[in-house]
Design a protein around this motif. Structure first.
Motif, PDB file in Angstrom:
ATOM      1  N   SER A   7       5.930  -5.642   4.438  1.00  0.00           N
ATOM      2  CA  SER A   7       5.137  -6.007   3.258  1.00  0.00           C
ATOM      3  C   SER A   7       4.157  -4.904   2.879  1.00  0.00           C
ATOM      4  O   SER A   7       4.018  -4.555   1.702  1.00  0.00           O
ATOM      5  N   ILE A   8       3.509  -4.309   3.854  1.00  0.00           N
ATOM      6  CA  ILE A   8       2.572  -3.223   3.562  1.00  0.00           C
ATOM      7  C   ILE A   8       3.333  -1.983   3.099  1.00  0.00           C
ATOM      8  O   ILE A   8       2.948  -1.327   2.128  1.00  0.00           O
ATOM      9  N   GLY A   9       4.420  -1.662   3.768  1.00  0.00           N
ATOM     10  CA  GLY A   9       5.216  -0.497   3.395  1.00  0.00           C
ATOM     11  C   GLY A   9       5.739  -0.577   1.980  1.00  0.00           C
ATOM     12  O   GLY A   9       5.672   0.397   1.218  1.00  0.00           O
ATOM     13  N   GLU A 145      -4.570  -0.126  -0.438  1.00  0.00           N
ATOM     14  CA  GLU A 145      -5.467   0.791  -1.152  1.00  0.00           C
ATOM     15  C   GLU A 145      -6.096   1.811  -0.197  1.00  0.00           C
ATOM     16  O   GLU A 145      -6.201   2.990  -0.517  1.00  0.00           O
ATOM     17  N   GLU A 146      -6.502   1.339   0.968  1.00  0.00           N
ATOM     18  CA  GLU A 146      -7.085   2.233   1.976  1.00  0.00           C
ATOM     19  C   GLU A 146      -6.083   3.304   2.407  1.00  0.00           C
ATOM     20  O   GLU A 146      -6.407   4.492   2.478  1.00  0.00           O
ATOM     21  N   LEU A 147      -4.863   2.887   2.677  1.00  0.00           N
ATOM     22  CA  LEU A 147      -3.835   3.842   3.091  1.00  0.00           C
ATOM     23  C   LEU A 147      -3.469   4.794   1.964  1.00  0.00           C
ATOM     24  O   LEU A 147      -3.318   6.001   2.190  1.00  0.00           O
ATOM     25  N   THR A 152      -3.189  10.179   0.034  1.00  0.00           N
ATOM     26  CA  THR A 152      -3.221  11.100  -1.112  1.00  0.00           C
ATOM     27  C   THR A 152      -4.356  12.110  -1.007  1.00  0.00           C
ATOM     28  O   THR A 152      -4.274  13.183  -1.587  1.00  0.00           O
ATOM     29  N   GLN A 153      -5.385  11.769  -0.247  1.00  0.00           N
ATOM     30  CA  GLN A 153      -6.513  12.698  -0.075  1.00  0.00           C
ATOM     31  C   GLN A 153      -6.417  13.498   1.204  1.00  0.00           C
ATOM     32  O   GLN A 153      -7.205  14.401   1.435  1.00  0.00           O
ATOM     33  N   GLY A 154      -5.478  13.118   2.078  1.00  0.00           N
ATOM     34  CA  GLY A 154      -5.312  13.843   3.342  1.00  0.00           C
ATOM     35  C   GLY A 154      -6.425  13.601   4.336  1.00  0.00           C
ATOM     36  O   GLY A 154      -6.688  14.436   5.180  1.00  0.00           O
ATOM     37  N   THR A 155      -7.068  12.428   4.257  1.00  0.00           N
ATOM     38  CA  THR A 155      -8.139  12.103   5.201  1.00  0.00           C
ATOM     39  C   THR A 155      -7.692  10.986   6.111  1.00  0.00           C
ATOM     40  O   THR A 155      -6.761  10.268   5.814  1.00  0.00           O
TER      41      THR A 155
END
Length: 156
Positions: A7-9, A145-147, A152-155
């Motif tokens: 579901s998350i994927g 959203e967190e992932l 996308t920001q590489g953090t």
């Protein structure tokens, strides 16, 4: 098992605008139910099929959801070293409800099997992961959203 990989994927892939592959679903579509495969070809036969499907999925790119035992294969471990790997974890109390479907062939004695398998695999999972996210008690939308932001920001 029961951490929410599919579901998350699926939602993360949609959010990122990339393809999503669930290797367990691909196996089922091509070979039939996983429980039946375990019964007919055993775990070694299943793992051989799984390895081929995983290699194809990782080569195709996007977000790939692996079955919990896929990382036991050394070739898969090498493939994952070239990928961004997110480990989804779940607490025992949260997973109890999620595992009630009875569709998991390695959980012959329910939560006791989950505990044993989780403990055995935890060090390997941790060694392969670039980041770890606990899915126990947070809404899927927040996790996605967190992932997405982190990837996308590489953090971390």
């Amino acid at each position: 098992m029961g951490a929410g990989k599919t579901s998350i994927g699926r939602k993360l892939a949609k959010r990122l605008g990339v393809p999503f592959t669930d290797t367990d679903a691909r196996i089922v579509a091509a070979y039939g139910p996983i429980a039946d495969l375990f019964a007919t070809v055993g775990e070694p036969g299943f793992r051989a099929i799984e390895r081929v499907v995983v290699a194809e999925a990782l080569a195709a790119g996007g977000v790939v959801s692996l079955g919990g035992g896929a990382v036991l294969d050394p070739d898969t471990q090498q493939d994952l070293a070239r990928c961004e790997v997110v480990l989804l974890t779940v607490s025992e109390d949260a997973v109890a409800d999620r595992l009630s479907s009875g569709k998991r062939p390695l959980l012959v004695d329910g939560l006791a099997s989950w505990r044993r398998i989780s403990a055995e695999r935890a060090p390997l999972y941790a060694s392969l992961a670039d980041r770890t996210v606990d899915t126990s008690h947070r809404p899927v939308a927040h996790l996605v959203e967190e992932l997405a932001a982190a990837l996308t920001q590489g953090t971390s």
